[in-house]
Motif scaffolding. Structure first.
Motif, PDB file in Angstrom:
ATOM      1  N   GLN A 201       0.853  -1.177   0.000  1.00  0.00           N
ATOM      2  CA  GLN A 201       0.000   0.000   0.000  1.00  0.00           C
ATOM      3  C   GLN A 201       0.892   1.231   0.000  1.00  0.00           C
ATOM      4  OE1 GLN A 201      -2.422  -0.390   3.466  1.00  0.00           O
ATOM      5  NE2 GLN A 201      -3.519  -2.185   2.688  1.00  0.00           N
TER       6      GLN A 201
ATOM      7  N   MET B 105       2.671   4.587   1.146  1.00  0.00           N
ATOM      8  CA  MET B 105       3.147   4.994   2.461  1.00  0.00           C
ATOM      9  C   MET B 105       2.342   6.176   2.977  1.00  0.00           C
ATOM     10  SD  MET B 105       7.066   5.638   3.295  1.00  0.00           S
ATOM     11  CE  MET B 105       7.577   6.606   4.638  1.00  0.00           C
ATOM     12  N   GLN B 106       1.988   6.120   4.236  1.00  0.00           N
ATOM     13  CA  GLN B 106       1.229   7.197   4.870  1.00  0.00           C
ATOM     14  C   GLN B 106       2.193   8.148   5.565  1.00  0.00           C
ATOM     15  OE1 GLN B 106      -2.091   7.378   4.481  1.00  0.00           O
ATOM     16  NE2 GLN B 106      -1.993   5.482   3.278  1.00  0.00           N
ATOM     17  N   SER B 107       1.788   9.389   5.716  1.00  0.00           N
ATOM     18  CA  SER B 107       2.663  10.381   6.339  1.00  0.00           C
ATOM     19  C   SER B 107       2.871  10.096   7.825  1.00  0.00           C
ATOM     20  CB  SER B 107       2.096  11.781   6.144  1.00  0.00           C
ATOM     21  OG  SER B 107       0.825  11.867   6.764  1.00  0.00           O
ATOM     22  N   ASN B 108       1.961   9.372   8.472  1.00  0.00           N
ATOM     23  CA  ASN B 108       2.132   9.081   9.905  1.00  0.00           C
ATOM     24  C   ASN B 108       3.108   7.919  10.129  1.00  0.00           C
ATOM     25  OD1 ASN B 108       0.608   6.965   9.005  1.00  0.00           O
ATOM     26  ND2 ASN B 108      -1.063   7.267  10.464  1.00  0.00           N
ATOM     27  N   GLN B 109       3.611   7.313   9.067  1.00  0.00           N
ATOM     28  CA  GLN B 109       4.592   6.239   9.216  1.00  0.00           C
ATOM     29  C   GLN B 109       6.006   6.781   9.362  1.00  0.00           C
ATOM     30  OE1 GLN B 109       3.488   4.158   5.575  1.00  0.00           O
ATOM     31  NE2 GLN B 109       2.978   2.366   6.824  1.00  0.00           N
TER      32      GLN B 109
END
Length: 123
Positions: A74, A76-80
């Motif tokens: 998936q 990448m999310q900014s909270n990762q």
């Protein structure tokens, strides 16, 4: 005179045989060289076809399609992404004069009297 003629004829026969042997060996070597050139050409063609196949296999679009089809990835999310504040602390600095830098990091600064291993006695 007759003996001289026989010796000359024998020398001519030996020389002709030797020349024929040299010609036969050179013809054989030329055939081997031709076979080697043919084998080299075949190997270069095989290498060229393998390189073309490799270029086709490593195209980014094909790899992207395979990744989407077979990997459950998936975006990448900014909270990762973590901040620098949460990084572990740096290891302790080692004096450059230490003979064993790894041992210097493992040895405590104040050695304990109980449970410490005594140094070997000098002989």
């Amino acid at each position: 005179m007759r003996l001289l003629n026989i010796l000359v004829i024998a020398a001519l026969i030996v020389a002709a045989t030797y020349v024929y042997k040299i010609k036969f060996d050179s013809t054989l070597q030329a055939e081997r060289v031709a076979k080697m050139h043919l084998e080299i050409r075949k190997q270069r063609n095989a290498i060229a076809s393998l390189r073309a196949e490799w270029a086709e296999l490593e195209t980014p679009g094909r790899i992207q399609d395979l990744a989407e089809r077979h990997l459950k990835l998936q975006p990448m999310q900014s909270n990762q992404i973590d901040t620098f504040d949460n990084l572990p602390p740096r290891p302790p600095a080692v004096a450059p004069a230490a003979a064993d830098p790894i041992g210097a990091m493992l040895t405590p600064s104040a050695p304990e009297t109980t449970g410490s291993i005594p140094a070997p006695a000098a002989r």
